[in-house]
Scaffold this motif. Structure first.
Motif, mmCIF file in Angstrom:
data_model
loop_
_atom_site.group_PDB
_atom_site.id
_atom_site.type_symbol
_atom_site.label_atom_id
_atom_site.label_comp_id
_atom_site.label_asym_id
_atom_site.label_seq_id
_atom_site.Cartn_x
_atom_site.Cartn_y
_atom_site.Cartn_z
ATOM 1 N N GLY A 204 0.842 -1.190 0.000
ATOM 2 C CA GLY A 204 0.000 0.000 0.000
ATOM 3 C C GLY A 204 0.874 1.235 0.000
ATOM 4 N N MET A 205 0.268 2.385 -0.048
ATOM 5 C CA MET A 205 1.026 3.633 0.005
ATOM 6 C C MET A 205 1.686 3.786 1.376
ATOM 7 N N GLU A 206 2.834 4.428 1.359
ATOM 8 C CA GLU A 206 3.585 4.670 2.592
ATOM 9 C C GLU A 206 4.002 6.132 2.649
ATOM 10 N N VAL A 207 3.757 6.785 3.767
ATOM 11 C CA VAL A 207 4.164 8.183 3.927
ATOM 12 C C VAL A 207 5.673 8.219 4.155
ATOM 13 N N LEU A 208 6.393 8.856 3.236
ATOM 14 C CA LEU A 208 7.856 8.912 3.316
ATOM 15 C C LEU A 208 8.355 10.174 4.007
ATOM 16 N N SER A 209 7.698 11.286 3.751
ATOM 17 C CA SER A 209 8.096 12.562 4.345
ATOM 18 C C SER A 209 6.990 13.576 4.121
ATOM 19 N N CYS A 210 7.195 14.762 4.660
ATOM 20 C CA CYS A 210 6.182 15.809 4.508
ATOM 21 C C CYS A 210 6.852 17.176 4.470
ATOM 22 N N TYR A 211 6.519 17.933 3.437
ATOM 23 C CA TYR A 211 6.957 19.334 3.357
ATOM 24 C C TYR A 211 5.916 20.178 4.080
ATOM 25 N N ASP A 212 6.377 20.982 5.039
ATOM 26 C CA ASP A 212 5.455 21.815 5.811
ATOM 27 C C ASP A 212 6.003 23.233 5.910
ATOM 28 N N ASN A 213 5.570 24.064 4.987
ATOM 29 C CA ASN A 213 5.904 25.493 5.005
ATOM 30 C C ASN A 213 7.411 25.746 5.107
ATOM 31 N N GLY A 214 8.185 25.004 4.320
ATOM 32 C CA GLY A 214 9.629 25.213 4.288
ATOM 33 C C GLY A 214 10.427 24.174 5.040
ATOM 34 N N SER A 215 9.776 23.429 5.932
ATOM 35 C CA SER A 215 10.456 22.394 6.707
ATOM 36 C C SER A 215 10.109 21.013 6.150
ATOM 37 N N ILE A 216 11.041 20.079 6.296
ATOM 38 C CA ILE A 216 10.816 18.701 5.873
ATOM 39 C C ILE A 216 10.760 17.807 7.104
ATOM 40 N N LEU A 217 9.628 17.116 7.266
ATOM 41 C CA LEU A 217 9.494 16.119 8.334
ATOM 42 C C LEU A 217 9.812 14.755 7.725
ATOM 43 N N ASN A 218 10.768 14.044 8.330
ATOM 44 C CA ASN A 218 11.146 12.754 7.769
ATOM 45 C C ASN A 218 10.177 11.644 8.198
ATOM 46 N N LYS A 219 10.480 10.435 7.780
ATOM 47 C CA LYS A 219 9.576 9.305 8.012
ATOM 48 C C LYS A 219 9.344 9.057 9.493
ATOM 49 N N GLN A 220 10.401 9.190 10.297
ATOM 50 C CA GLN A 220 10.259 8.969 11.741
ATOM 51 C C GLN A 220 9.419 10.059 12.391
ATOM 52 N N GLN A 221 9.606 11.289 11.953
ATOM 53 C CA GLN A 221 8.888 12.419 12.553
ATOM 54 C C GLN A 221 7.399 12.375 12.254
ATOM 55 N N VAL A 222 7.026 11.966 11.038
ATOM 56 C CA VAL A 222 5.596 11.919 10.707
ATOM 57 C C VAL A 222 4.919 10.709 11.335
ATOM 58 N N SER A 223 5.719 9.784 11.901
ATOM 59 C CA SER A 223 5.154 8.597 12.545
ATOM 60 C C SER A 223 4.875 8.821 14.023
ATOM 61 N N VAL A 224 5.239 9.995 14.519
ATOM 62 C CA VAL A 224 5.042 10.294 15.935
ATOM 63 C C VAL A 224 3.557 10.410 16.244
ATOM 64 N N ASN A 225 3.156 9.810 17.365
ATOM 65 C CA ASN A 225 1.771 9.913 17.842
ATOM 66 C C ASN A 225 1.658 11.143 18.734
ATOM 67 N N LEU A 226 0.855 12.120 18.329
ATOM 68 C CA LEU A 226 0.743 13.373 19.085
ATOM 69 C C LEU A 226 0.186 13.155 20.477
ATOM 70 N N ASN A 227 -0.705 12.175 20.647
ATOM 71 C CA ASN A 227 -1.251 11.884 21.976
ATOM 72 C C ASN A 227 -0.159 11.408 22.921
ATOM 73 N N ASP A 228 0.796 10.630 22.382
ATOM 74 C CA ASP A 228 1.915 10.162 23.206
ATOM 75 C C ASP A 228 2.792 11.327 23.639
ATOM 76 N N ILE A 229 2.981 12.284 22.735
ATOM 77 C CA ILE A 229 3.798 13.460 23.060
ATOM 78 C C ILE A 229 3.150 14.258 24.191
ATOM 79 N N VAL A 230 1.844 14.470 24.091
ATOM 80 C CA VAL A 230 1.122 15.227 25.119
ATOM 81 C C VAL A 230 1.204 14.502 26.457
ATOM 82 N N THR A 231 1.016 13.177 26.445
ATOM 83 C CA THR A 231 1.064 12.394 27.685
ATOM 84 C C THR A 231 2.441 12.487 28.336
ATOM 85 N N LYS A 232 3.496 12.325 27.535
ATOM 86 C CA LYS A 232 4.859 12.400 28.073
ATOM 87 C C LYS A 232 5.164 13.798 28.600
#
Length: 323
Positions: A204-232
């Motif tokens: 299936g399709m796989e998210v490799l990276s993301c361009y966000d207003n000049g910044s590049i989020l790599n594969k590991q960064q886009v795999s982060v769970n935001l709920n986990d970040i808030v909890t930590k």
């Protein structure tokens, strides 16, 4: 005829990509390896409901559009009249050019990549192991009947697969590892899995990276769970508060607890002394309950008082004797 049609489409594709790069500040880059056309169409329809547009085209064309968009559009450009309305150059897009490599697609959207990633990657299809493909997982055949008649036993022996004949069919007697992760699929392995009716791979399709207003989020960064970040983050703030309170440090983490504890102390003193200030009333503390409780406690003492009244009489008698 086909080449002419493709050539005729290029100007429209160029303009469309240019427009999308001007309109969106986020571009999700997805891998399309082993993804079929039907999967692409299915995901495209799903993404459309999320206000996301999937674009798949030649990398050379996309790079050409990028190179044009990061610079001011000269009035001599062949599409100047159609493209000038999209404004000045967007130099930040230059960071996107290194992501245009391999078999990839581009998703233009304002929906956060963290919300779209599960939707993009959940659409997977079982696929046979084709010769030359790289195994993304280990492929193991468990013990059990194969459904094949004994005439094919030599095929299994050639592959050194432990088997026996039982109830008129070939049965594998123990786990057999067909492929290891990262191994290239050979002819015999592909035939074996085909004979057994196995489709071991999910693609299936796989998210490799993301361009966000000049910044590049790599594969590991886009795999982060935001709920986990808030909890930590919340856990760390609590730890800082506990350490600060233990050591008497006043900071942004501990100050609310210091003030709350001080108020509780003041409220307790106020309730016990009968001095009720406005903050106690506003906090809905049980102001009236304290006096009532005090009266209830005093009633037994008042009822027992007559029994203790006899003590002065005894003191009088005893005093007379000792005098």
């Amino acid at each position: 005829m086909g080449k002419k049609e493709t050539k005729d489409k290029k100007p429209a594709q160029f303009k469309k990509i240019y427009e999308l790069l001007s309109k969106y500040t986020q571009v999700i880059i997805v891998g399309l390896a082993n993804v079929g056309s039907k999967q692409v169409q299915d995901i495209r329809r799903i993404l459309a409901k999320k206000n996301a547009l999937l674009v798949i085209g030649k990398n050379t064309l996309f790079k050409k559009v990028l190179a044009t968009r990061v610079q001011e559009l000269p009035d001599t450009h062949e599409y100047y009249d159609e493209l000038k309305k999209f404004g000045n150059a967007i130099k930040e897009l230059d960071s996107l050019k290194n992501q245009v490599a391999g078999k990839v697609g581009f998703i233009f959207t304002d929906t956060p990549v963290f919300d779209l990633k599960p939707i993009i990657e959940e659409n997977k299809v079982e696929t046979p192991a084709r010769v030359g493909a790289i195994a993304p997982i280990d492929v193991v055949i468990p013990p059990g009947p194969t459904g094949m008649d004994p005439a094919s036993i030599q095929f299994f022996h050639a592959l050194q697969i432990p088997t026996k004949i039982e109830k008129g069919q070939i049965q594998i007697t123990k786990d057999f590892v067909v492929l290891k992760t990262g191994q290239k699929v050979g002819q015999s392995q592909a035939v074996l899995l085909q004979k057994l009716g196995k489709k071991p791979f999910l693609y299936g399709m796989e998210v490799l990276s993301c361009y966000d207003n000049g910044s590049i989020l790599n594969k590991q960064q886009v795999s982060v769970n935001l709920n986990d970040i808030v909890t930590k983050f919340q856990q760390n703030v609590q730890n800082i508060s506990a350490i600060s309170l233990q050591n008497g440090w006043i900071n942004e983490a501990s100050a609310p607890y210091v003030l709350a504890n001080a108020f509780k102390d003041l409220a307790a003193i106020g309730l016990q002394s009968g001095f009720v200030f406005d903050q106690i009333k506003q906090s809905n503390a049980p102001v009236a309950a304290a006096p009532v409780a005090a009266k209830v406690e005093q009633k037994p003492a008042a009822q027992q008082a007559p029994a203790k009244v006899e003590e002065p009489e005894e003191d009088v008698d005893m005093g007379g004797l000792f005098d």
